[in-house]
Design an enzyme around this catalytic site. Structure first.
Site: not given
Length: 371
Positions: A15, A74, A93, A95, A117, A202, A239, A266, A269, A297, A299
């Site tokens: 990216r 990143k 980002y 993190h 984020e 939710r 999250l 997911v 990060d 992974v 990213n």
């Protein structure tokens, strides 16, 4: 203002922080834009497109040396952090909660770092995280299905099954943006999908909107343990904004899972929501622990770099222009949602959740505006 966009150097990160369209917008606002040569190639944006939009193509040293505002995707790697300086603005980002080394380096540099984020919106959402959460959520069942293939160490289970053979059982832990998109795609692939969440409002929303596609269950410890043990694939999609992800599945629970089952984390990060998670790359994405295949992974959206870059650019552009047009102090002072993105300034940590995770003192972001 001089805006700089370096090429991403994190492994297999394709990216780019600025699209040619974003460059054109910034130039039309009277700003100078410096783009590292080759920065957009991985996302399908040639140097000529940036030049045509008004950018000056330079080397990475010039980007960091000249830019007042550095726009990335990143978190800055060690070599990039060494180039940051006090008075410079970093917009990317970060993190920070699971990354004490990066936090220490940013504080030492004195840079003013605004994290995508943790920027908020009036609805309580995270508008700069949401596009990548959508991408990662939609990718998760796809990469999980690949991980389940026998050649990759998985159980050899087809997501949608075939007539006479049951589909894969998929459990998604977390019913937010990532989890909802993951569940929708997994259900679209024909899997038997259950979403776990602790928010009753939710769960009601999920049941009202998607009852025909997947089940929404309260995430008690008992329910989580039972469903994880029966699953062919578990997707971690939890999250806590700006903070380290909670560990929701312990190593001991792996023993209850089916051999060759797949975990897709997911939340990696933010440190991951499985005890056995550790970051991996697109080049070497999976590993095995106690017979369970892990895809972690860090990213994931980088695998679909063009879609991800365009989606991220749409979200970040108004904030980036506000910072460039007004300066970071006025932009953050005018917009409390952008102020929520401030993580470091002049050697001070300004985000409470990061301080709590790393045991560091925190200066409130509002106070940092006058420093």
């Amino acid at each position: 203002m001089k805006i700089g966009c370096p090429k991403e150097i994190k492994p297999q990160e394709f990216r780019v922080g600025l699209t040619p369209a974003a460059v054109q917008e910034a130039v039309s606002h009277g700003h100078e834009v410096l783009v590292e040569a080759g920065a957009g190639v991985g996302a399908g944006f040639a140097d000529d497109a940036y030049a045509a939009a008004g950018a000056k193509l330079v080397c990475v040293e010039e980007v960091f040396a000249q830019a007042e505002l550095v726009v990335k995707v990143k978190e800055p790697q060690a070599a990039e952090r060494a180039r940051l300086r006090e008075g410079q603005i970093l917009f990317t980002y970060l993190h920070l909660a699971p990354d004490p080394d990066q936090t220490r380096d940013l504080l030492a540099s004195g840079v003013t770092a605004i994290a995508y984020e943790t920027v908020t919106d009036c609805a309580g959402g995270l508008p700069l995280l949401a596009p990548m959460s959508e991408v990662a959520g939609r990718l998760a069942p796809q990469v999980g299905a690949w991980t389940l293939q026998k050649a990759n160490g998985g159980r050899g289970v087809l997501m949608g099954g075939v007539p006479g053979v049951a589909p894969a059982k998929v459990v998604v832990i977390g019913g937010g943006v990532v989890g909802t998109h993951a569940a929708r795609v997994a259900a679209g692939m024909g899997a038997d999908v259950t979403v776990l969440d602790r928010s009753l409002p939710r769960l009601r929303q999920l049941d009202e909107g998607f009852a025909r596609d997947f089940k929404a269950i309260y995430a008690s410890e008992a329910n989580t343990a039972e469903l994880v043990a029966a699953a062919d694939m578990v997707i971690g999609a939890v999250l806590v904004p700006g903070a380290a992800a909670p560990k929701l599945v312990s190593r001991s629970q792996l023993g209850s899972m089916k051999p060759g089952a797949a975990i897709v984390d997911v939340a990696i990060d933010q440190g991951g929501c499985f005890e056995t998670s550790r970051p991996t790359t697109h080049q070497d994405p999976i590993y095995e622990v106690d017979g369970i295949m892990h895809y972690c992974v860090a990213n994931m959206p980088g695998a679909v770099a063009r879609t991800s870059t365009l989606a991220l650019g749409n979200a970040t552009l108004p904030f980036m222009l506000a910072i460039a047009d007004k300066g970071w102090r006025k932009a953050c002072g005018d917009d409390p949602h952008l102020l929520a993105g401030l993580n470091t300034h002049a050697g001070r940590l300004t985000y409470a959740a990061v301080g709590a995770a790393l045991g560091l003192d925190v200066t409130p972001a509002k106070e940092a505006l006058s420093i």
